[in-house]
Design a protein around this motif. Sequence first.
Motif, mmCIF file in Angstrom:
data_model
loop_
_atom_site.group_PDB
_atom_site.id
_atom_site.type_symbol
_atom_site.label_atom_id
_atom_site.label_comp_id
_atom_site.label_asym_id
_atom_site.label_seq_id
_atom_site.Cartn_x
_atom_site.Cartn_y
_atom_site.Cartn_z
ATOM 1 N N GLY A 1 -1.579 26.709 12.172
ATOM 2 C CA GLY A 1 -1.663 25.684 11.148
ATOM 3 C C GLY A 1 -0.821 26.008 9.935
ATOM 4 N N ALA B 1 -1.902 26.100 6.713
ATOM 5 C CA ALA B 1 -2.635 26.637 5.569
ATOM 6 C C ALA B 1 -2.066 27.986 5.151
ATOM 7 N N THR B 2 -2.147 28.261 3.879
ATOM 8 C CA THR B 2 -1.813 29.576 3.336
ATOM 9 C C THR B 2 -3.066 30.158 2.714
ATOM 10 N N THR C 1 -5.163 27.026 1.192
ATOM 11 C CA THR C 1 -4.508 25.821 0.685
ATOM 12 C C THR C 1 -3.732 25.164 1.816
ATOM 13 N N SER C 2 -3.947 23.873 2.019
ATOM 14 C CA SER C 2 -3.227 23.131 3.047
ATOM 15 C C SER C 2 -2.422 22.021 2.378
ATOM 16 N N SER C 3 -1.112 22.038 2.582
ATOM 17 C CA SER C 3 -0.244 21.036 1.948
ATOM 18 C C SER C 3 -0.340 19.675 2.626
ATOM 19 N N THR D 1 -4.081 18.601 8.139
ATOM 20 C CA THR D 1 -3.884 19.205 9.458
ATOM 21 C C THR D 1 -4.931 20.287 9.689
ATOM 22 N N SER E 1 -6.056 24.189 10.653
ATOM 23 C CA SER E 1 -5.617 25.584 10.567
ATOM 24 C C SER E 1 -6.756 26.486 11.012
ATOM 25 N N TRP F 1 -12.266 18.466 3.463
ATOM 26 C CA TRP F 1 -12.139 19.384 4.600
ATOM 27 C C TRP F 1 -13.251 19.148 5.618
ATOM 28 N N THR G 1 -10.083 21.928 8.772
ATOM 29 C CA THR G 1 -9.252 20.738 8.932
ATOM 30 C C THR G 1 -9.169 20.024 7.594
ATOM 31 N N ALA G 2 -7.984 20.062 6.994
ATOM 32 C CA ALA G 2 -7.776 19.308 5.756
ATOM 33 C C ALA G 2 -7.632 17.837 6.113
#
Length: 746
Positions: A347, A349-350, A371-373, A376, A378, A407, A461-462
């Motif tokens: 995914g 995410a960071t 953090t997910s831009s 999606t 991750s 989320w 899941t964002a």
Amino acid sequence: MAIPGNLLSATTEMVDPNTSGWAAKLNCSLSLASGGRNGDGCLKLTSVAAGEMQARTFSSVPVEPGSLYWTFADASSSTQPERIGIRWLDAAGVELSVTWSLTTSSASASWHRVSVAGYAPVGATRAQVLLSSTPAGAGVFHYWENVYLGLPLRIPGNTLSFNAESGGELDTSAWAAESNATVSRIAPVSSWAADFYYAGGEQIAVTAVAAGDASAECVERPPVVEGQEYLALTYLGPPTTGSSVWVELRFYDATETQLSAHRATLAPPGTGIYRQITSGVAPAGAVTAGLAVGITGASAGQVARVEGSYLAVPDAAPNPSLRSGNVLPIADWDFEQGVGAWTVASGVATIARSSPWGAEHFFDFYSLTATSSTATVSALRSGIYPGVVEGENWRAETYFKVTAGAWQIAIAIRWYDETDTYLSTSTAITFDAPASGWWNLYDDAIAPAGATQAQIEITVTATAASSVMRFDRPALWQTLPRESVEAFSSQAMVQLILRELTPGQLMTVWRVTADGARMLVRGPDGLYDAYSIPADSLVIEDYEAPLGVPIYYSVLTINADGTGSEYRTTDTVTLDPGDPNYVWLTDPARPGVGLRVLVKQAPEWKQAIEQTVYRVRQRATPIVLADVRQSREGDLVCWTETDQRRDALRFLLSTGNVLLWRCAPGMGETDVYVAVGEVQWPRIVTYAREEWREWTLPMTEVDMPTGGQVGSATWTVYDVVLEYATGYDVLDRYETVFDLTVDRRS
């Protein structure tokens, strides 16, 4: 609230309800003011003229020459700084010397700490506290409260000395410059909570000599055991908000060669002082450990402040962050050092440690931030941890919080064998994450055949772009019953184990008999009645349970604000009384020295009553005025069969404490708390070498004591070996051999 171990009276410490604990010594008058934190009262010093003014404690307290003492107080003044001192007196009350603190660097109207430590000089028998400041004129005020004088108060379990821990309350000898730095003592304006007793007013200052990296190290090297995890921390004061200050845990071999280091860098929200934690496992060959602090990229003259340094095994001191049995190392669940071994397996995410210090956390001061831009899926995975037992139930959990976007979340356990080969993943259930607040998510799974290791997987899941979620204290542990109870008849004790508690909640524990009667159970701090839970698991040893009677335990937990109550009930157990001719005499305050004695004759109870009889003329029956009938009194006659048991009974009776007499059902006696009067123990025959003694114990029924218990009948030498790696560790925790015998920890 009285400060533990304070040699000063409560009135002197709190300045409540009056100032009778204090006397003017120089150029001032005293009065009672309000606005204190340790009680409303505080001491107000008003200068008579310009120049130094001093106040002292009205009375002096006894001290031992050569022993280390510490004093601190909280002060407030908008016009002048202050200092505090220990005034040493001889037996005639003559001043020998004064140990003064540094003068606070500036004046401050906010409550702040001033302190100093010193060794009582030769000839000193008593000591007083001195409070001092130097106003510029008459009528200047200075306020004081929360005053302590006594032995140094230590963070429990710390392997560093008080001088190293306290930021140089004595001197700078526990710290040394390492690179591009000088080391000194300073006394900045240091504000601490009134009930935080492990910090003073003096701190170690690490000053950069020139531009560049600067560091200093603690010169003490406490011993460690290779393979054992250690926790280290210190309070750091950065020179600026943007400064990069750090603490480092280092391990050394027998030649003092550094083997490894574990650094944690503070993300300061300001220029105050902040607790920064680091941790690490002692590598192969490690025999000692040490601490270092420093500034990365310092400017010449910049100063990092150091206070409250600590190094020990993680469970040496109570820590509500710990999840008992968690196989994750501290770095992987506390996120104080960074993200640990956590990775993003798939995914966009960071992950990163939250910033700054204290902004987002459920435990301690940082959390893991994902953090997910984009909207999606991750997958976040921990490291892989050994210790799994196949066929047993394991639980994975994490605390989480949504701080941006939206989320969905699921948690699962991935299983591995001893060769790191992946076996399977437990079934995860996906939930919609609540929009705000911290929540707990967990999942249970049975370890499959061949599993020896495991890993936590969190699938997030964002559902919106630019979503942010926080995680704290993930844990993986073998689940055991939330409450278990076991009877130890040989010690006349029932052991109650409570797991998965919530630290900070209040707990009440009752012992319940078959007829529904309930009695509070005793613990180290007194009866378990609205007891503040210190950790997520507790072991309670009940030495006052009745013999031969089925009992169970009822436990109430409730939030401190009165919400969220929960009841737990244990299975029923029965203590086997054994031979009914024997009874137990137990000291509730020292249950480890209880004794089983052979009864010759049970008490022939009598109950006195105060009454007056008035005989009225011309009337057959008198008028009787009576007080309530008193408690029972009677003599228990018992035998001890050996010299060892004779000495044991003498030791049990030596303190004069209230005892609990328990006997088997069928003797016609109920359990009773008694005070024992003058005793006799002649030989049963007049032969000098006869070991049997006949004891006559005059007993008076009294109320159940409410104090705590010290020690345990199950505490053995083997427990000492298991818990402490070296004799050094034992000496650090017990002041006397008796303290070690009954497990009374300092």
